[in-house]
Design an enzyme around this catalytic site. Structure first.
Site, PDB file in Angstrom:
ATOM      1  N   LYS A 134     -32.330 -36.990 -28.490  1.00 43.99           N
ATOM      2  CA  LYS A 134     -33.029 -36.032 -29.346  1.00 43.99           C
ATOM      3  C   LYS A 134     -33.839 -35.097 -28.457  1.00 43.99           C
ATOM      4  CE  LYS A 134     -33.874 -37.978 -33.933  1.00 43.99           C
ATOM      5  NZ  LYS A 134     -34.956 -38.407 -34.854  1.00 43.99           N
ATOM      6  N   HIS A 155     -46.030 -37.246 -38.490  1.00 45.21           N
ATOM      7  CA  HIS A 155     -45.769 -35.830 -38.222  1.00 45.21           C
ATOM      8  C   HIS A 155     -46.662 -34.925 -39.072  1.00 45.21           C
ATOM      9  CE1 HIS A 155     -41.485 -36.650 -36.472  1.00 45.21           C
ATOM     10  NE2 HIS A 155     -42.455 -36.910 -35.617  1.00 45.21           N
ATOM     11  N   GLU A 162     -45.149 -47.018 -30.392  1.00 46.00           N
ATOM     12  CA  GLU A 162     -43.698 -46.932 -30.548  1.00 46.00           C
ATOM     13  C   GLU A 162     -43.026 -48.269 -30.253  1.00 46.00           C
ATOM     14  OE1 GLU A 162     -41.940 -44.629 -31.837  1.00 46.00           O
ATOM     15  OE2 GLU A 162     -42.948 -42.693 -31.575  1.00 46.00           O
ATOM     16  N   ARG A 208     -24.857 -22.773 -22.141  1.00 45.35           N
ATOM     17  CA  ARG A 208     -24.203 -23.562 -23.188  1.00 45.35           C
ATOM     18  C   ARG A 208     -24.052 -25.040 -22.824  1.00 45.35           C
ATOM     19  NH1 ARG A 208     -21.187 -18.591 -23.734  1.00 45.35           N
ATOM     20  NH2 ARG A 208     -21.819 -17.566 -25.682  1.00 45.35           N
ATOM     21  N   ASN A 241     -37.546 -43.582 -37.540  1.00 43.17           N
ATOM     22  CA  ASN A 241     -38.646 -42.737 -38.013  1.00 43.17           C
ATOM     23  C   ASN A 241     -39.664 -43.518 -38.837  1.00 43.17           C
ATOM     24  OD1 ASN A 241     -37.925 -40.056 -37.038  1.00 43.17           O
ATOM     25  ND2 ASN A 241     -36.151 -40.236 -38.371  1.00 43.17           N
ATOM     26  N   HIS A 285     -43.154 -42.226 -39.230  1.00 36.46           N
ATOM     27  CA  HIS A 285     -43.208 -40.867 -38.695  1.00 36.46           C
ATOM     28  C   HIS A 285     -43.350 -39.779 -39.758  1.00 36.46           C
ATOM     29  CE1 HIS A 285     -42.211 -42.902 -35.035  1.00 36.46           C
ATOM     30  NE2 HIS A 285     -42.075 -41.793 -34.354  1.00 36.46           N
ATOM     31  N   ARG A 320     -29.886 -44.428 -37.870  1.00 33.53           N
ATOM     32  CA  ARG A 320     -30.855 -43.945 -36.879  1.00 33.53           C
ATOM     33  C   ARG A 320     -32.148 -43.475 -37.531  1.00 33.53           C
ATOM     34  NH1 ARG A 320     -29.885 -40.251 -31.441  1.00 33.53           N
ATOM     35  NH2 ARG A 320     -32.098 -40.098 -30.903  1.00 33.53           N
ATOM     36  N   LYS A 339     -33.253 -49.351 -29.448  1.00 36.82           N
ATOM     37  CA  LYS A 339     -32.903 -47.954 -29.713  1.00 36.82           C
ATOM     38  C   LYS A 339     -31.467 -47.669 -29.308  1.00 36.82           C
ATOM     39  CE  LYS A 339     -34.514 -43.241 -29.620  1.00 36.82           C
ATOM     40  NZ  LYS A 339     -35.636 -42.314 -29.340  1.00 36.82           N
ATOM     41  N   GLU A 390     -28.195 -39.270 -36.424  1.00 38.32           N
ATOM     42  CA  GLU A 390     -29.099 -39.591 -37.525  1.00 38.32           C
ATOM     43  C   GLU A 390     -28.489 -39.330 -38.895  1.00 38.32           C
ATOM     44  OE1 GLU A 390     -33.484 -39.261 -36.681  1.00 38.32           O
ATOM     45  OE2 GLU A 390     -33.384 -37.959 -38.432  1.00 38.32           O
ATOM     46  N   HIS A 432     -49.371 -38.343 -30.280  1.00 36.25           N
ATOM     47  CA  HIS A 432     -48.257 -38.735 -31.149  1.00 36.25           C
ATOM     48  C   HIS A 432     -48.312 -40.229 -31.476  1.00 36.25           C
ATOM     49  CE1 HIS A 432     -44.283 -38.934 -32.911  1.00 36.25           C
ATOM     50  NE2 HIS A 432     -43.918 -39.849 -32.018  1.00 36.25           N
TER      51      HIS A 432
END
Length: 375
Positions: free
Chosen positions: A152, A261, A194, A130, A254, A257, A250, A236, A246, A275
Site C-alpha cells: 500500500k 483516520h 499496530e 510508469r 483496518n 482505523h 485484507r 500481514k 483489499e 497514527h
C-alpha cells in the site's frame, strides 16, 4: 512463510505473490549488511536513497557508502520529517528532484525511514516512468510491522488520509531491530498499537502473549521485539497473499482505523496525534462499538482497553492527545474513508478477541448514538 537465514541470525518472512513475491528480513545488524542483502536488486543500477530530515542524518550516508561499490551510482534525497510530507506538493517536489537526477527505468528507489517515507517513496516508485523498483528499509516500529509490508503506497489529500495512491509491492524489506533504539518511547508505543491489532483481528494467543510480554517489547528487548515484529509480518503477509488489493479479507487490517483516520484528519496531521496513537483509541472504540451493537461482550472490550492503558496508549476518546471532535465532525471525516460504499459506512467489528469481520452498511445514526455515549 517464515524461514531462518542460515548464514546470519535473521528471520525471513515471504510475501507470496507469484512473480512479485518478496522477502521481509527481520533481525539485528541488517542495515550494516544492506549491500549484501540488496545486491540482487541494485547491482550496476542507479540507486536513489530517500529519507527524511530526522532519519537521513542518522543512516543515509553510511547506507550510501555501503551500496556504492555495488550500484552504478548512488544519490541521496531528503524530505521534511512528518506526516505533512505525504502531500501532493511534497510528492511533486520529490518527483521533480528524482527526475533531475536523470534516472531511467532501471533506477531503484530506497525508502529509508518510517511510514511516511515508505508510503511516499512507494507511490513515487509506482509513478516514476510508469513504475521502477523500490526497497523498503523501515526505521520505525510501526513501519516494520505494518506500512512497509503489503504494497500500500500513497499520500494524503485535503479530503482525507491515503486517498491518492497505488498498490505497488517492494522488491525487499529490511527490518533492522537495531535502528529501533533511536526511537522515542512515544514512537515505540505508536508502533506497538499496530502490533496489538494483529492479535485482536485474528490471533487471540498472540494478544495473550502481548499481555505478558508487551512491556519487554516496548523496552526494546531484542527477543521480544523480534518475535512481535515477525508475528505481525507473518500475519500481514498471509492476508496480503490472499487479497493483495483489499477486495475482501485484507480489509480486516483496518481494524480500528475507521475511527483512527477520522481522528487524524481532525488533528490535521500536525504531529499532535501520531497514527499509532489514533489506532490505539480506534481499537478500543472498535471493541466498544461492537459491544454497543451486541456483537461482542463488554469483558473483551475491558480487557483490550486495560492492555492499551497499561502500554501507555490512548484507549478512549477522552485519552486522545488530539483529534477529538463532535459526533457530526467525526462522521463527516468517516464518510471520506476508502471503505465507504454508496454513502454507507463500513467498519471492522469483532465477535471476540482474535475474531474480526467486515461489517458494511453501518447506519450513521448508530455511529452517532455510540459516539454520544462515549462523550
Amino acid at each position: 512463510m517464515t524461514k531462518q537465514d542460515t548464514t546470519h541470525p535473521h528471520k525471513i518472512v515471504t510475501v507470496a505473490l507469484g512473480d512479485r513475491s518478496y522477502e521481509i528480513k527481520i533481525g539485528a545488524g541488517l542495515l550494516q549488511e544492506a549491500d549484501k542483502h540488496m545486491a540482487p536488486f541494485i547491482t550496476n543500477r542507479h540507486v536513489i536513497i530517500i529519507s527524511d530530515s530526522v532519519v537521513g542524518p542518522l543512516y543515509q550516508d553510511a547506507l550510501a557508502a555501503s551500496l556504492a561499490p555495488t550500484a552504478r551510482k548512488v544519490d541521496c534525497l531528503t524530505v521534511p520529517a512528518g506526516e505533512a510530507s505525504k502531500s501532493l506538493s511534497q510528492f511533486a517536489d520529490l518527483m521533480n528532484d528524482i527526475l533531475a537526477l536523470q534516472v531511467d527505468r532501471k533506477a531503484v528507489l530506497v525508502a529509508l525511514g518510517g511510514g511516511v517515507i515508505g508510503d511516499l517513496v512507494g507511490y513515487a516508485a509506482a509513478s516514476l516512468l510508469r513504475g521502477v523498483d523500490f526497497i523498503q528499509i523501515p526505521t520505525s516500529l510501526l513501519a516494520q510491522v505494518d506500512s512497509s509490508v503489503g504494497g500500500k503506497t500513497g499520500i494524503n489529500a485535503k479530503a482525507g488520509k491515503n486517498l491518492i495512491g497505488a498498490f505497488y509491492q517492494p522488491k525487499l524489506v529490511l527490518a533492522d531491530m537495531d535502528v529501533l533504539s533511536s526511537l522515542s518511547a512515544r514512537e515505540m508505543r505508536a508502533g506497538y498499537a499496530e502490533i496489538v491489532k494483529y492479535g485482536l483481528l485474528g490471533d487471540a494467543s498472540f494478544f495473550e502473549w502481548l499481555e505478558q510480554h508487551g512491556a519487554q517489547v516496548l523496552a526494546g528487548d531484542l527477543d521480544a521485539l523480534s518475535h512481535a515484529v515477525m508475528t505481525s509480518c507473518e500475519a500481514k503477509a498471509a492476508i496480503v497473499s490472499q487479497d493483495e488489493t483489499e477486495a475482501g479479507k485484507r480489509a480486516l487490517l483496518n481494524l480500528g482505523h475507521t475511527f483512527a483516520h477520522a481522528f487524524e484528519a481532525e488533528a490535521r496531521y500536525d504531529g499532535r496525534l501520531l497514527h499509532g496513537e489514533a489506532v490505539g483509541a480506534g481499537l478500543a472504540l472498535a471493541f466498544d462499538f461492537s459491544t454497543f451493537l451486541g456483537e461482542t461482550t463488554s469483558q473483551d472490550a475491558v480487557r483490550v482497553k486495560s492492555h492499551l492503558k497499561a502500554m501507555g496508549l490512548p484507549y478512549s476518546l477522552a485519552t486522545l492527545p488530539a483529534g477529538r471532535a463532535s459526533e457530526e465532525t467525526v462522521i463527516h471525516h468517516m464518510m471520506k474513508d476508502k471503505k465507504t460504499k454508496d454513502g454507507a459506512l463500513t467498519f471492522i467489528l469483532v465477535k471476540e478477541i482474535g475474531a474480526a469481520y467486515v461489517a458494511p452498511n453501518i447506519p450513521t445514526d448508530a455511529v452517532n448514538r455510540f459516539l454520544k455515549d462515549q462523550a
